[in-house]
Design an enzyme around this catalytic site. Structure first.
Site, mmCIF file in Angstrom:
data_model
loop_
_atom_site.group_PDB
_atom_site.id
_atom_site.type_symbol
_atom_site.label_atom_id
_atom_site.label_comp_id
_atom_site.label_asym_id
_atom_site.label_seq_id
_atom_site.Cartn_x
_atom_site.Cartn_y
_atom_site.Cartn_z
ATOM 1 N N GLY A 43 0.839 -1.202 0.000
ATOM 2 C CA GLY A 43 0.000 0.000 0.000
ATOM 3 C C GLY A 43 0.874 1.251 0.000
ATOM 4 O O GLY A 43 2.075 1.181 0.281
ATOM 5 N N TYR A 149 -0.087 -18.815 -3.954
ATOM 6 C CA TYR A 149 -1.024 -17.719 -3.683
ATOM 7 C C TYR A 149 -2.442 -18.252 -3.545
ATOM 8 O O TYR A 149 -3.161 -17.929 -2.586
ATOM 9 C CB TYR A 149 -0.957 -16.684 -4.821
ATOM 10 C CG TYR A 149 -2.019 -15.616 -4.718
ATOM 11 C CD1 TYR A 149 -1.910 -14.600 -3.774
ATOM 12 C CD2 TYR A 149 -3.137 -15.626 -5.552
ATOM 13 C CE1 TYR A 149 -2.885 -13.620 -3.670
ATOM 14 C CE2 TYR A 149 -4.118 -14.655 -5.453
ATOM 15 C CZ TYR A 149 -3.981 -13.650 -4.506
ATOM 16 O OH TYR A 149 -4.949 -12.690 -4.397
HETATM 17 C C1 UD1 Z 1 -4.655 -13.848 -10.066
HETATM 18 C C2 UD1 Z 1 -6.109 -14.192 -9.814
HETATM 19 C C3 UD1 Z 1 -6.841 -12.981 -9.311
HETATM 20 C C4 UD1 Z 1 -6.098 -12.373 -8.130
HETATM 21 C C5 UD1 Z 1 -4.693 -12.036 -8.540
HETATM 22 C C6 UD1 Z 1 -3.922 -11.456 -7.356
HETATM 23 C C7 UD1 Z 1 -6.614 -15.935 -11.480
HETATM 24 C C8 UD1 Z 1 -7.430 -16.296 -12.635
HETATM 25 N N1 UD1 Z 1 -6.738 -14.678 -11.028
HETATM 26 O O1 UD1 Z 1 -4.624 -12.976 -11.122
HETATM 27 O O2 UD1 Z 1 -8.151 -13.320 -8.907
HETATM 28 O O3 UD1 Z 1 -6.767 -11.252 -7.664
HETATM 29 O O4 UD1 Z 1 -4.052 -13.214 -8.963
HETATM 30 O O5 UD1 Z 1 -2.658 -11.088 -7.707
HETATM 31 O O6 UD1 Z 1 -5.885 -16.737 -10.933
HETATM 32 N N2 UD1 Z 1 0.598 -11.165 -17.723
HETATM 33 C C9 UD1 Z 1 1.353 -10.897 -18.843
HETATM 34 N N3 UD1 Z 1 2.348 -9.985 -18.732
HETATM 35 C C10 UD1 Z 1 2.631 -9.304 -17.574
HETATM 36 C C11 UD1 Z 1 1.842 -9.601 -16.437
HETATM 37 C C12 UD1 Z 1 0.836 -10.539 -16.541
HETATM 38 O O7 UD1 Z 1 1.137 -11.463 -19.916
HETATM 39 O O8 UD1 Z 1 3.548 -8.477 -17.554
HETATM 40 C C13 UD1 Z 1 -0.491 -12.152 -17.853
HETATM 41 C C14 UD1 Z 1 -0.398 -13.275 -16.846
HETATM 42 O O9 UD1 Z 1 0.450 -14.292 -17.295
HETATM 43 C C15 UD1 Z 1 -1.860 -13.718 -16.757
HETATM 44 C C16 UD1 Z 1 -2.639 -12.412 -16.988
HETATM 45 O O10 UD1 Z 1 -1.725 -11.506 -17.577
HETATM 46 O O11 UD1 Z 1 -2.170 -14.630 -17.771
HETATM 47 C C17 UD1 Z 1 -3.144 -11.802 -15.696
HETATM 48 O O12 UD1 Z 1 -2.086 -11.758 -14.771
HETATM 49 P P1 UD1 Z 1 -2.181 -10.957 -13.393
HETATM 50 O O13 UD1 Z 1 -2.659 -9.595 -13.635
HETATM 51 O O14 UD1 Z 1 -0.891 -11.160 -12.664
HETATM 52 O O15 UD1 Z 1 -3.370 -11.661 -12.635
HETATM 53 P P2 UD1 Z 1 -3.749 -13.218 -12.402
HETATM 54 O O16 UD1 Z 1 -2.544 -14.005 -12.071
HETATM 55 O O17 UD1 Z 1 -4.679 -13.646 -13.458
#
Ligand code: UD1
Length: 326
Positions: A43, A149
Site C-alpha cells: 500500500g 497464492y
Molecule cells: C490472479 C487471480 C486474481 C487475483 C490475482 C492477485 C486468477 C485467474 N486470477 O490474477 O483473482 O486477484 O491473482 O494477484 O488466478 N501477464 C502478462 N504480462 C505481464 C503480467 C501478466 O502477460 O507483464 C499475464 C499473466 O500471465 C496472466 C494475466 O496476464 O495470464 C493476468 O495476470 P495478473 O494480472 O498477474 O493476474 P492473475 O494471475 O490472473
C-alpha cells in the site's frame, strides 16, 4: 444525535492499498466512520491522499495481534483486504505469502471474534478455482489451487468459514476476479497486468505478454468490488454468513483483446513482446455471478471498456505513471 446513531465503524485492513483505499473513500462518501490499517508493504500513503484526516489510520501489521486487538475496539464491520497479492510473488516466496495471507488472516479473525464484530468480509480470489476447464466458475465447484497464492487464499477462506461455524463470527468471503482500476499498484514486478501494461504504454515502453495472449480473464472494475463489500457487510446475516461469493463482471476478455483496447486508449503504437507462459498461470477465468446477484443484490458497476477508460485517465492524470522506475 440521530446521525451518530446510524453511523457504523468500519475497519479496513489494507486501507492504503488499491481496493482498501477505494473502500475507504466509498465509506466516507456514505457517511460511515472508518479506521484503516496498513503496513505499507504494498500500500502507499498517497492512495489515501485527501482523506487521511477523515479516518483513524494506523500503520501496523496484521501479524501484530496486539495492534489488531486495539484496532478492533468498537468496530462494527471488518473489510479485510490486507494481503500479499500476486501469483508470481507467491512462487518466489511462498513462506511470506502464506505468513501474511493465512496467518495474518487468522489473526484478523481471532481479533474480530474477540471484539464480537457484526461481520467480517474477506477478500478472496478467483485463483482458488485453478485451471479446471469448466466455465463459468460457480461457487459449488471444487477448488483446485495451482499456485501458493491460491492455496493461501483458499486456506484463509476455510478459516473464515470455520470461524462462523465454530465461534459464530459472521464471515463472508468474496472471490474477486481480476479487479482493476485507479490506484492499482503499477510500479512493481508483481503488478497486475492492466496497471502494468497501461503505465508501460504511457511511457512508450513495450509490454510483454506471457504466452500467446489468448488467456482470458473476467476483468472487474474496482467499483464492483467496493459495492460488493458494502453489500456483504449489511446483507441479512442468514443469507450470507459463512458463505462464499464470486465477485466479477461475468464477462471474459482475452489479454490480446485487452491490449488492443489499451493501445487505443493510451495511443501506444510500439511493439508488443511475447514471452514464455508464466508458472502457475490459469488459462481462462470467468465467473457465474448468480449467487452474489441473488443474496447480495450485487451487480457489476461498469463495463470493461468504461472501466479501462477511467483507469487510463487516472494514470494519465497522475504524474507517477510518467516516472520511470527500474
Ligand atoms: C490472479 C487471480 C486474481 C487475483 C490475482 C492477485 C486468477 C485467474 N486470477 O490474477 O483473482 O486477484 O491473482 O494477484 O488466478 N501477464 C502478462 N504480462 C505481464 C503480467 C501478466 O502477460 O507483464 C499475464 C499473466 O500471465 C496472466 C494475466 O496476464 O495470464 C493476468 O495476470 P495478473 O494480472 O498477474 O493476474 P492473475 O494471475 O490472473
Amino acid at each position: 444525535m440521530l446521525f451518530s446513531q446510524v453511523m457504523a465503524l468500519y475497519l479496513v485492513t489494507g486501507a492504503a492499498g488499491f481496493i482498501g483505499s477505494s473502500l475507504v473513500r466509498a465509506l466516507l462518501a456514505t457517511g460511515e466512520q472508518v479506521r484503516g490499517l496498513d503496513n505499507f508493504a504494498t500500500g502507499k500513503p498517497e492512495n489515501l491522499a485527501g482523506v487521511e484526516s477523515q479516518i483513524d489510520f494506523r500503520e501496523s501489521d496484521i501479524l501484530d495481534l496486539d495492534a489488531l486487538h486495539s484496532a478492533m475496539e468498537s468496530v462494527d464491520y471488518v473489510l479485510h483486504q490486507a494481503a500479499l497479492g500476486s501469483v508470481p510473488r507467491s512462487i518466489d516466496d511462498p513462506v511470506r505469502s502464506n505468513r501474511v495471507n493465512v496467518e495474518g488472516t487468522l489473526q484478523v479473525l481471532v481479533a474480530a471474534r474477540d471484539a464480537k464484530v457484526k461481520r467480517l468480509v474477506y477478500a478472496s480470489s478467483s485463483s482458488v478455482y485453478g485451471d479446471t476447464p469448466t466455465l463459468p466458475k460457480r461457487e459449488d465447484m471444487p477448488p483446485n489451487p495451482i499456485s501458493p497464492y491460491s492455496v493461501s487464499k483458499l486456506a484463509a477462506e476455510l478459516y473464515a468459514g470455520t470461524f462462523y461455524r465454530v465461534y459464530g463470527l459472521p464471515t463472508v468471503c468474496l472471490r474477486y476476479f481480476n479487479i482493476f482500476g485507479p490506484r492499482q499498484l503499477w510500479d512493481s514486478q508483481y503488478s497486475a497486468v492492466l496497471a502494468r501494461f497501461i503505465t508501460r504504454m504511457l511511457r512508450g515502453e513495450s509490454p510483454t505478454i506471457f504466452g500467446d495472449g489468448e488467456q482470458s480473464r473476467d476483468f472487474t472494475y474496482v467499483g464492483s468490488a467496493v459495492s460488493a463489500n458494502l453489500l456483504a457487510a449489511t446483507a441479512p446475516v442468514g443469507e450470507v454468513a459463512g458463505r462464499v461469493f464470486n465477485i466479477a463482471s461475468g464477462t471474459r476478455i482475452s489479454l490480446n483483446h485487452a491490449v488492443t483496447a489499451m493501445k487505443e486508449l493510451t495511443g501506444y503504437d510500439g511493439p508488443i513482446q511475447y514471452g514464455p507462459d508464466r508458472a502457475g498461470d490459469v488459462k481462462h477465468a470467468l465467473a457465474d455471478i448468480t449467487l452474489a446477484k441473488h443474496h447480495l443484490r450485487y451487480a457489476p458497476t461498469v463495463s470493461f471498456e468504461e472501466g479501462l477508460k477511467r483507469t487510463v485517465a487516472w494514470y494519465v492524470e497522475h504524474a507517477q505513471a510518467q516516472t520511470v522506475k527500474a
